[in-house]
Design a protein around this motif. Structure first.
Motif, mmCIF file in Angstrom:
data_model
loop_
_atom_site.group_PDB
_atom_site.id
_atom_site.type_symbol
_atom_site.label_atom_id
_atom_site.label_comp_id
_atom_site.label_asym_id
_atom_site.label_seq_id
_atom_site.Cartn_x
_atom_site.Cartn_y
_atom_site.Cartn_z
ATOM 1 N N LYS A 175 -11.365 29.940 -1.643
ATOM 2 C CA LYS A 175 -12.318 29.090 -0.932
ATOM 3 C C LYS A 175 -13.383 28.553 -1.883
ATOM 4 O O LYS A 175 -13.806 27.389 -1.765
ATOM 5 N N LEU A 176 -13.839 29.385 -2.818
ATOM 6 C CA LEU A 176 -14.835 28.932 -3.788
ATOM 7 C C LEU A 176 -14.270 27.848 -4.702
ATOM 8 O O LEU A 176 -15.000 26.968 -5.173
ATOM 9 N N ALA A 177 -12.969 27.892 -4.952
ATOM 10 C CA ALA A 177 -12.344 26.903 -5.831
ATOM 11 C C ALA A 177 -12.441 25.488 -5.265
ATOM 12 O O ALA A 177 -12.413 24.516 -6.031
ATOM 13 N N LEU A 178 -12.574 25.339 -3.948
ATOM 14 C CA LEU A 178 -12.661 24.005 -3.342
ATOM 15 C C LEU A 178 -13.932 23.262 -3.765
ATOM 16 O O LEU A 178 -13.843 22.157 -4.329
ATOM 17 N N PRO A 179 -15.147 23.820 -3.527
ATOM 18 C CA PRO A 179 -16.332 23.092 -3.988
ATOM 19 C C PRO A 179 -16.437 23.044 -5.502
ATOM 20 O O PRO A 179 -16.931 22.055 -6.063
ATOM 21 N N LEU A 180 -15.947 24.077 -6.171
ATOM 22 C CA LEU A 180 -15.987 24.076 -7.636
ATOM 23 C C LEU A 180 -15.090 22.978 -8.189
ATOM 24 O O LEU A 180 -15.454 22.265 -9.134
ATOM 25 N N GLY A 181 -13.911 22.810 -7.594
ATOM 26 C CA GLY A 181 -13.009 21.750 -8.022
ATOM 27 C C GLY A 181 -13.581 20.369 -7.759
ATOM 28 O O GLY A 181 -13.390 19.439 -8.553
ATOM 29 N N ALA A 182 -14.314 20.223 -6.634
ATOM 30 C CA ALA A 182 -14.940 18.932 -6.336
ATOM 31 C C ALA A 182 -16.004 18.592 -7.370
ATOM 32 O O ALA A 182 -16.080 17.448 -7.845
ATOM 33 N N ALA A 183 -16.825 19.581 -7.733
ATOM 34 C CA ALA A 183 -17.885 19.347 -8.712
ATOM 35 C C ALA A 183 -17.300 18.992 -10.077
ATOM 36 O O ALA A 183 -17.721 18.017 -10.717
ATOM 37 N N LEU A 184 -16.320 19.751 -10.516
ATOM 38 C CA LEU A 184 -15.724 19.494 -11.829
ATOM 39 C C LEU A 184 -14.899 18.211 -11.814
ATOM 40 O O LEU A 184 -14.915 17.433 -12.781
ATOM 41 N N GLY A 185 -14.179 17.968 -10.729
ATOM 42 C CA GLY A 185 -13.354 16.773 -10.643
ATOM 43 C C GLY A 185 -14.159 15.484 -10.650
ATOM 44 O O GLY A 185 -13.634 14.432 -11.022
ATOM 45 N N TRP A 186 -15.410 15.561 -10.247
ATOM 46 C CA TRP A 186 -16.288 14.382 -10.268
ATOM 47 C C TRP A 186 -16.290 13.723 -11.644
ATOM 48 O O TRP A 186 -16.336 12.502 -11.755
ATOM 49 N N TYR A 187 -16.231 14.534 -12.694
ATOM 50 C CA TYR A 187 -16.269 14.014 -14.058
ATOM 51 C C TYR A 187 -14.883 13.805 -14.665
ATOM 52 O O TYR A 187 -14.774 13.452 -15.836
ATOM 53 N N GLY A 188 -13.834 14.062 -13.910
ATOM 54 C CA GLY A 188 -12.498 13.772 -14.414
ATOM 55 C C GLY A 188 -11.651 15.012 -14.648
ATOM 56 O O GLY A 188 -12.119 16.151 -14.599
ATOM 57 N N TRP A 189 -10.371 14.772 -14.929
ATOM 58 C CA TRP A 189 -9.405 15.859 -15.069
ATOM 59 C C TRP A 189 -9.681 16.735 -16.292
ATOM 60 O O TRP A 189 -9.446 17.950 -16.258
ATOM 61 N N GLY A 190 -10.179 16.139 -17.367
ATOM 62 C CA GLY A 190 -10.469 16.937 -18.555
ATOM 63 C C GLY A 190 -11.545 17.966 -18.298
ATOM 64 O O GLY A 190 -11.434 19.129 -18.714
ATOM 65 N N VAL A 191 -12.591 17.564 -17.594
ATOM 66 C CA VAL A 191 -13.679 18.491 -17.260
ATOM 67 C C VAL A 191 -13.187 19.540 -16.270
ATOM 68 O O VAL A 191 -13.554 20.724 -16.363
ATOM 69 N N LEU A 192 -12.372 19.138 -15.312
ATOM 70 C CA LEU A 192 -11.810 20.095 -14.355
ATOM 71 C C LEU A 192 -11.007 21.167 -15.087
ATOM 72 O O LEU A 192 -11.172 22.377 -14.811
ATOM 73 N N PHE A 193 -10.156 20.753 -16.018
ATOM 74 C CA PHE A 193 -9.354 21.723 -16.769
ATOM 75 C C PHE A 193 -10.251 22.620 -17.618
ATOM 76 O O PHE A 193 -10.060 23.845 -17.665
#
Length: 245
Positions: A175-193
């Motif tokens: 469940k925590l991965a959902l908002p965390l993924g949204a925050a990181l994904g905002w800046y793109g796939w490289g930042v998410l990874f």
């Protein structure tokens, strides 16, 4: 706005909101089947605004935590986010709003190995909505679509890991991965990874450190939420620093 002023305002916000974290962490740090605490460590009823949820850490025998540690940590997190962003971009407001809740989640998980639904689920809903509003404002440096896809990607990835090895990962982490993924994904796939990888690396280093200090063994349960959040912070700092509006 001058960068130093921006950092100062962010740090003051973090310190002020960080004062409210210890009481909430004390109340939420219970086992799943137990009700939230309504008394301080000395046994006094926690009364005050919002049904006793708002208030400082307390003093003396009533203290729910060291009085300066959490406000200082929250202030440092907010100041670092402001310094990395450098300008008052709209997404910075979202990060500053989420920072106290991230510190609260880390504290609760570190204490009782639990990430309460009352925090993770509202964050999972609120963060994409706030980022959607941020994209409508000028000078944003991210993508709402990437934020949504990031939430699905990181949440889906953690769900697969949970299904493969339920004993190694809690559903609260999913469940925590959902908002965390949204925050990181905002800046793109490289930042998410980068943020996701940093979280796993932080968890591995933390676990290895406990084993070396003989405070745990390979079969010991360890909270993963703080590592996820630490990795997410590093990813956000990277994304904010390198983003181009």
């Amino acid at each position: 706005m001058d960068v130093l002023l921006l950092i100062t305002v962010a740090a003051l916000w973090g310190a002020a909101t960080g004062l409210l974290v210890p009481r909430a962490a004390h109340r939420l740090s219970v086992e799943p089947e137990e009700p939230w605490r309504d008394r301080c460590p000395a046994g006094h009823v926690l009364a005050g605004p919002a049904g006793g949820w708002l208030g400082g850490p307390g003093r003396g025998e009533c203290a729910t935590a060291a009085p300066l540690m959490t406000p200082l940590l929250t202030a440092l997190v907010c100041a670092a986010l402001a310094a990395a962003t450098g300008t008052p971009r709209p997404e910075l407001a979202v990060w500053l709003l989420a920072a106290p809740f991230a510190v609260l989640l880390a504290r609760v998980d570190a204490r009782v190995h639990r990430l309460p639904d009352g925090l993770t689920l509202p964050l999972a809903a609120a963060l994409p909505l706030l980022l959607g509003a941020a994209e409508l404002l000028p000078y944003d440096a991210g993508s709402w679509l990437h934020a949504l896809l990031g939430a699905l990607a990181l949440g889906g990835g953690y769900l697969v890991l949970f299904l493969v090895n339920p004993s190694g990962l809690g559903f609260g982490d999913v469940k925590l991965a959902l908002p965390l993924g949204a925050a990181l994904g905002w800046y793109g796939w490289g930042v998410l990874f980068a943020g996701a990888f940093a979280g796993f690396l932080a968890g591995a280093v933390y676990g290895l450190g406990l084993v070396l200090l003989r405070r745990a063994d390979r079969s010991s349960a360890m909270p993963f939420g703080p590592s996820m959040l630490a990795g997410g912070l590093l990813g956000l700092l990277l994304g904010a620093f390198t983003a181009v509006p």
